[in-house]
Design a protein around this motif. Structure first.
Motif: not given
Length: 454
Positions: A89-90, A161-162, A167-169, A195-196
């Protein structure tokens, strides 16, 4: 001249009512539209209005298209053999309104997802990765929902969608459509900036194939509006509104618990003023349901009410994280410019209208309407309604807010409302006025997405 007595202002600067009510709302957990938490939020809100001295408190139920989250995953494979599967989920979240579907295709980075970005990219049969940023030099706000619609129109099979704001997962959630007849056309997820960044490293070395999977369900659900009134028993009325629903992954402290409880605090202060001197105009405080997934509550209210009796709407959304106000809308702006003399923070106004906000069903029906958000930083900062850093993420929690800001905001909000109550005759908003403030690119999107109201 202030329209609030010194006694009322003094009470406002000592009040903990809004903060206490927000603590109650954020204890609920998920307040997702059409689900049990939203129903509990409406109940807590109405009980708060009754404690604040408002009357005729009640909850109205109506049916909406519901959406329930399951698990989602994104597996990527680079041409050089590298790859990862993201399913926590993160890392990745399904976006409300997405269909439950799995697709496999080449992934394309579409950058900020501006109209020119979609024109330049060949998305036919591919998965689009799109950033959440709203470049200041673009000249207008561009919403996630518009980016999703443009990706589908360009032939994309999926939408990633990013979160470019924090920041911070922290992956973002947020509806990908205001469709009233079921989910959107392509599966959609939100991913964190981290992730992106990994995917972009893979793309720098060549092509990337992705498997995007969203598990969810949809179907009829019951939504709720909660409201009460203060002032005369009948006659024209002013709406002070927020929305009580929030996304299911967080407490919804900023978006939009803060807006709802500040609307209630305005009602409480006006009830005190009514006890002292009487209000000339009735004020109705409303917490709409279903805002996040389709402006359902505000649309239902506007469709069912006699709007000839409504003289104006003051909507609160994305508010509470600073004492500085950005007031956007058509009509009523001069009330807030005058109210700055009662404010400890600044008040900036702009003449515009947003189709992604609960003032839209009213301003497009001729009601003078503004939406009030907090702002921070220098002149010209882009204000994202409820989505500055923490909104629409699991980090939207109470600790991001400060009760002192709530007290500082409540006074000018109540002052502007009281000023309208003293002179409730603003000019109605006509269709050409709304058309004038909607940029052509946004109007183009609204037309092809079936949301242009004219």
């Amino acid at each position: 001249m202030s329209h609030l007595s010194n006694t009322v202002v003094g009470d406002g600067y000592r009040s903990t009512f809004a903060w206490d009510l927000l603590e109650e709302l954020t204890e609920i957990g998920s307040r997702m539209a059409g689900q049990e938490g939203e129903a509990e939020g409406a109940r807590v809100f109405v009980e708060g209005l009754e404690r604040a001295g408002l009357r005729e408190a009640g909850i109205t139920e109506f049916e909406i298209p519901g959406w329930w989250r399951g698990s989602s995953s994104l597996a990527v494979e680079a041409g050089n053999g590298r790859g990862r599967t993201f399913e926590a989920d993160y890392e990745v979240l399904g976006l409300p309104g997405s269909p439950g579907e799995t697709v496999e295709a080449e992934m394309i980075d579409v950058g900020a997802g501006l109209p020119t970005d979609f024109e330049a990219a060949d998305l036919e049969g591919r998965i689009a990765m799109v950033g959440s940023q709203n470049p200041p030099d673009f000249g207008r706000a561009i919403n996630r929902i518009e980016k999703y619609a443009r990706a589908g129109q360009a032939g994309a099979l999926g939408f990633v969608y990013v979160n470019e704001n924090a920041e911070g997962a922290i992956p973002p959630t947020g509806s990908v459509g205001f469709t009233h007849d079921g989910p959107g056309g392509i599966p959609a997820v939100g991913v964190s900036s981290e992730i992106a960044a990994r995917i972009r490293r893979y793309l720098a070395d060549g092509s990337v194939t992705a498997t995007l999977s969203v598990d969810c369900r949809d179907g009829p659900a019951t939504c709720r509006n909660a409201e009460a009134v203060v002032g005369p028993d009948d006659g024209p009325e002013i709406l002070v509104t927020g929305h009580v629903d929030a996304h299911d992954i967080a407490d919804g402290a900023r978006d939009n618990g803060a807006g709802s409880v500040l609307a209630a605090e305005v009602g409480r202060l006006l009830a005190l003023q009514d006890d002292e001197t009487g209000l000339d105009t009735r004020v109705r405080v409303v917490a709409f349901g279903g805002e996040e997934t389709g402006l359902y509550g505000s649309t239902h209210w506007a469709e069912q009410a006699d709007l000839s009796n409504v003289v104006g709407q003051i909507n609160l959304d994305g508010i509470g994280y600073s004492r500085d106000l950005q007031v956007r809308g058509l009509g009523l702006l001069e009330l807030f410019e005058a109210a700055e003399t009662t404010a400890l923070g600044s008040i900036r106004t702009s003449r515009t209208a947003s189709p992604f906000n609960d003032h839209w069903p009213f301003v497009t029906r001729g009601i003078p309407s503004v939406s009030c958000a907090s702002t921070a930083g220098g002149e010209g900062q882009v204000v994202r309604y409820g989505n500055l850093e923490w909104g629409h993420t699991h980090a939207d929690t109470l600790d991001k807010l400060d009760p002192r800001d709530f007290r500082d905001l409540a006074i000018p909000l109540a002052e502007a409302t009281a000023a309208l109550a003293a002179d409730p005759d603003p000019e109605r908003i006509d269709e050409p006025t709304v058309r004038e403030v909607i940029p052509e690119g946004l109007a183009e999107y609204l037309r092809f997405d079936g949301r242009w109201p004219f």
